[in-house]
Design an enzyme around this catalytic site. Structure first.
Site, mmCIF file in Angstrom:
data_model
loop_
_atom_site.group_PDB
_atom_site.id
_atom_site.type_symbol
_atom_site.label_atom_id
_atom_site.label_comp_id
_atom_site.label_asym_id
_atom_site.label_seq_id
_atom_site.Cartn_x
_atom_site.Cartn_y
_atom_site.Cartn_z
ATOM 1 C CG ASP A 92 85.019 15.606 15.336
ATOM 2 O OD1 ASP A 92 84.324 16.623 15.187
ATOM 3 O OD2 ASP A 92 86.040 15.374 14.665
ATOM 4 C CD GLU A 147 85.495 21.203 8.971
ATOM 5 O OE1 GLU A 147 86.068 20.773 9.980
ATOM 6 O OE2 GLU A 147 84.983 20.452 8.108
#
Length: 513
Positions: A329, A190
């Site tokens: 991502d 994260e």
């Protein structure tokens, strides 16, 4: 490869590949299906692209993060066998659609059959022995830099210091075991940071890591050594990254691209195009590949032009060549954005033709794209760029659960270490540690906060918590045979991280230090 006017500085693409452990935890709509869809539509084309670039002599094209928990799934024999079956089922479903009475479904079926056949051939040639053999081979070509990460993807700032240190060290060791090389850079789960973590990184041999742009107050044109260490933080350039994908916009939303959300429920395929931002599912038009090629090229040109402008602007502002880091991502490319892999390869081939130097985070550090030291504040790349997604009001029950499970596990592990000192591994202790790490994965609070399969996430967190408590309860009561039996059972359900050794937990000498 021809080159144009040289542009000052370097462009770096960073991809973060991650899925939580899904094997043996449900199939549809969330579970193993998520793994196989990402594998088929993202990982297969991405790695094929990298092989082509390597064969054509390209080097240092991107920094590719692969989390240990995803690497474990790509290497897991049960997962690779099930993936092969999934690809075959994709082809069978396509055959059924190709002879359907509906003309649009027939067109979709033929298209999906060709895609499934190509995926099966690729998988059988390159993936039947897992992901690690080809990751090793690609790393050896120099086409990419591998980034590692903590073992089970915890939100590090909220993890107990002992688990935080162990998870990082074990994650890097896991990468070395699989790939024959230990990454010097990481993508922290994260992009989460808390002051002091740079010392942990330095001790573990990590030389650089990723943060989000706001962590560096938007000044991402150079990496920054953190808090008196040699560990460099590189920030995501949101001006460029958001051209591709942002919370509100980006290329994948173009009307010609395949729509991710709209299914033909009879075939299970996605044969519709986006059509328009506010067009309801029932009004989506059929996907037409003939409309896509020109759109991809236009988006390639737009992105390359954006990188050029940003590099010139930042070089002028700094008075020296600058760095632009775009980070995403990995699963965006192919899984969420069907045309993403094609766009990505064209971008990487077009950038040097436009005079832009492409490199990795490692080459940026090596070549001096590093500025003055900086003190960083608590941050992440989640909503608000703080920790609210992982410790906000909506996930306080998981915060409390993680705290209780961590205390239970550490207390029991210290007790077992005191009762059974010596050189032998304790497989019961190993499983307690494994279940505790699976409990505190950052994925579960993220999925609850974002209301994406929240029920599944909560079930997973509480299941691993139950396993931890159950084994610890038996061990603390002196029922060591029962604890060992329970540990074996839970290990059989989640057969990952076989090298994890509880004896390496910091302070595991019975003292709890």
């Amino acid at each position: 490869m021809s080159t144009g006017e040289r542009v000052p500085g370097q462009f770096t693409l960073v991809l973060h590949s991650h899925l939580p452990w899904l094997v043996n935890h449900g199939r549809w709509p969330v579970g193993e299906e998520w793994l196989y869809q990402s594998w088929a539509h993202c990982y297969l084309p991405l790695y094929a692209m990298l092989r082509r670039l390597a064969a054509d002599g390209y080097t240092d094209q991107l920094s590719l993060g692969i989390t240990p928990v995803l690497a474990a799934q790509l290497d897991d024999p049960a997962a690779t066998s099930a993936m092969h079956e999934w690809l075959a089922d994709w082809q069978l479903r396509a055959m059924e659609a190709a002879i359907d009475d509906d003309a649009d479904r027939r067109v979709s079926g033929h298209r999906e059959y060709r895609a499934a056949a190509a995926a099966l051939a690729d998988f059988e040639q390159h993936w039947r022995h897992g992901g690690s053999p080809q990751i090793r081979a690609l790393a050896a070509t120099g086409v990419l830099e591998l980034l590692g990460g903590p073992l089970a993807h915890p939100f590090q700032p909220l993890a107990h210091p002992r688990l935080r240190e162990l998870s990082l060290n074990e994650g890097l060791a896991d990468a070395h075991l699989r790939w024959g090389t230990q990454p010097s850079g990481i993508w922290a789960p994260e992009c989460a940071y808390a002051p002091g973590m740079e010392d942990l990184y330095s001790a573990a041999g990590v030389s650089h890591f990723m943060v989000d742009g706001p962590t560096l107050h938007g000044d991402t044109a150079l990496g920054r050594p953190v808090a008196g260490t040699d560990v460099v933080a590189f920030g995501r350039d949101l001006t460029v990254s958001y051209r591709v994908w942002s919370p509100k916009s980006g290329y994948p939303g173009h009307g010609a691209y395949r729509d991710f959300h709209t299914y033909d429920h009879q075939s299970g395929f996605k044969p519709f195009r986006v059509t328009g931002k506010n067009v309801p599912s029932q009004a989506k038009k059929p996907y037409d590949p003939a409309l896509v090629d020109a759109v991809i090229d236009a988006h390639v040109d737009d992105f390359v032009d954006s990188v050029r402008r940003r590099l010139f602007d930042e070089a002028e502002r700094l008075g020296r060549p600058a760095l632009v880091v775009a980070a995403f991502d990995t699963e965006l490319y192919g899984h969420w954005w069907h045309e993403g892999p094609i766009w990505l390869e064209r971008v990487l081939r077009r950038l040097p033709e436009a005079g832009i130097t492409v490199g990795t985070l490692a080459t940026a550090r090596r070549d001096g794209y590093v500025g003055e030291p900086v003190e960083l504040a608590e941050s992440s790349w989640g909503s608000g760029k703080d920790w609210r997604v992982w410790e906000g009001p909506q996930v306080q029950h998981l915060v409390q659960l993680n705290s209780e499970v961590t205390d239970t596990a550490l207390d029991c592990l210290d007790l077992l270490a005191g009762e059974h000192p010596g050189p032998a591994r304790d497989l019961t202790a190993d499983q307690i540690l494994r279940e505790a790490l699976l409990t505190i994965q950052s994925d579960w609070p993220f999925m609850v906060s974002k209301d994406t399969a929240a029920g599944y996430a909560q079930d997973r967190a509480y299941k691993h918590a139950h396993a931890t408590r159950e084994i610890c309860g038996a061990a603390r009561s002196g029922h060591h045979d029962a604890a060992a039996r329970l540990a074996r059972g839970w290990r059989a359900a989640d057969n990952l991280f076989g090298a994890l050794d509880a004896r390496r937990l910091p302070g595991t000498d019975g003292s709890g230090r």
